[in-house]
Design an enzyme around this catalytic site. Structure first.
Site, PDB file in Angstrom:
ATOM      1  N   ILE A 120     126.484  75.666  65.370  1.00  0.00           N
ATOM      2  CA  ILE A 120     125.335  75.232  66.172  1.00  0.00           C
ATOM      3  C   ILE A 120     124.476  74.453  65.177  1.00  0.00           C
ATOM      4  CG2 ILE A 120     123.292  75.919  67.492  1.00  0.00           C
ATOM      5  CD1 ILE A 120     124.842  78.432  68.354  1.00  0.00           C
ATOM      6  N   PRO A 121     124.547  73.129  65.208  1.00  0.00           N
ATOM      7  CA  PRO A 121     124.069  72.282  64.103  1.00  0.00           C
ATOM      8  C   PRO A 121     122.544  72.113  64.029  1.00  0.00           C
ATOM      9  CG  PRO A 121     124.929  70.924  65.858  1.00  0.00           C
ATOM     10  CD  PRO A 121     125.177  72.350  66.267  1.00  0.00           C
ATOM     11  N   CYS A 122     121.857  73.189  63.663  1.00  0.00           N
ATOM     12  CA  CYS A 122     120.393  73.134  63.563  1.00  0.00           C
ATOM     13  C   CYS A 122     119.924  72.161  62.480  1.00  0.00           C
ATOM     14  CB  CYS A 122     119.824  74.532  63.340  1.00  0.00           C
ATOM     15  SG  CYS A 122     120.541  75.392  61.946  1.00  0.00           S
ATOM     16  N   HIS A 123     120.809  71.792  61.565  1.00  0.00           N
ATOM     17  CA  HIS A 123     120.427  70.809  60.540  1.00  0.00           C
ATOM     18  C   HIS A 123     120.122  69.438  61.159  1.00  0.00           C
ATOM     19  CE1 HIS A 123     124.843  70.555  60.922  1.00  0.00           C
ATOM     20  NE2 HIS A 123     124.686  69.270  60.682  1.00  0.00           N
ATOM     21  N   ARG A 124     120.537  69.214  62.399  1.00  0.00           N
ATOM     22  CA  ARG A 124     120.285  67.939  63.076  1.00  0.00           C
ATOM     23  C   ARG A 124     118.904  67.880  63.719  1.00  0.00           C
ATOM     24  NH1 ARG A 124     126.223  67.890  65.903  1.00  0.00           N
ATOM     25  NH2 ARG A 124     127.403  67.680  63.967  1.00  0.00           N
TER      26      ARG A 124
END
Length: 158
Positions: A120-124
């Site tokens: 779940i790409p929270c870095h985006r």
């Protein structure tokens, strides 16, 4: 003393602690480079390791790891919005807040509480004025990981 993780995997930016339960991923944790590796013979962890290696080679790689239920209804709304952000793109906390009828700070908290980073790409998710925080931190190795992930995906931020 035994490791608190079922495995600790090597990553280009440090290490990843892995916890699994009942055939599903329970948690991924970013760890410093100095953390000792922990091997595992678990089939799910081996599958996750292969998929992570594919992502490190090609940021457009996808994941199909089963995730253990975690989080509140609100967090799930945020995480669904995050999961829709395509590789190579970023979106602000404020934009997600508008999409789900919330406020940026609450979205940031849900991002920081993400049990499944990278998948779940929270870095985006970034701030309106720059890169923002990462995993409830605004400096140190965790923010360096966010920089690495965004550069890896072709996003150039300050």
């Amino acid at each position: 003393m035994p490791s608190p993780f079922d495995a600790v995997l090597e990553a280009p930016f440090g290490k990843l602690g892995v916890r699994v339960a009942e055939g599903a991923l329970r948690e991924l944790v970013y760890l410093p480079e100095s953390t000792p590796l922990v091997d595992s013979s678990d089939a799910l962890i081996a599958r996750l390791a292969r998929q992570l290696e594919a992502y490190y080679s090609d940021p457009r790689a996808t994941f199909d790891i089963p995730l253990a239920p975690a989080g509140t209804d609100f967090q799930h709304r945020v995480w669904r919005a995050i999961s829709a952000i395509p590789c190579g793109s970023v979106i602000t906390y404020g934009t997600i807040a508008q999409q789900i009828g919330s406020v940026p700070r609450a979205v940031g908290q849900a991002c920081g509480d993400n049990w499944f980073p990278i998948l779940i790409p929270c870095h985006r998710v970034v701030s309106a004025s720059g890169i923002g925080g990462f995993s409830h931190h605004t400096d140190g190795y965790l923010l360096n990981i966010k920089h690495w992930l965004l550069r890896h995906e072709g996003v150039m931020l300050i």
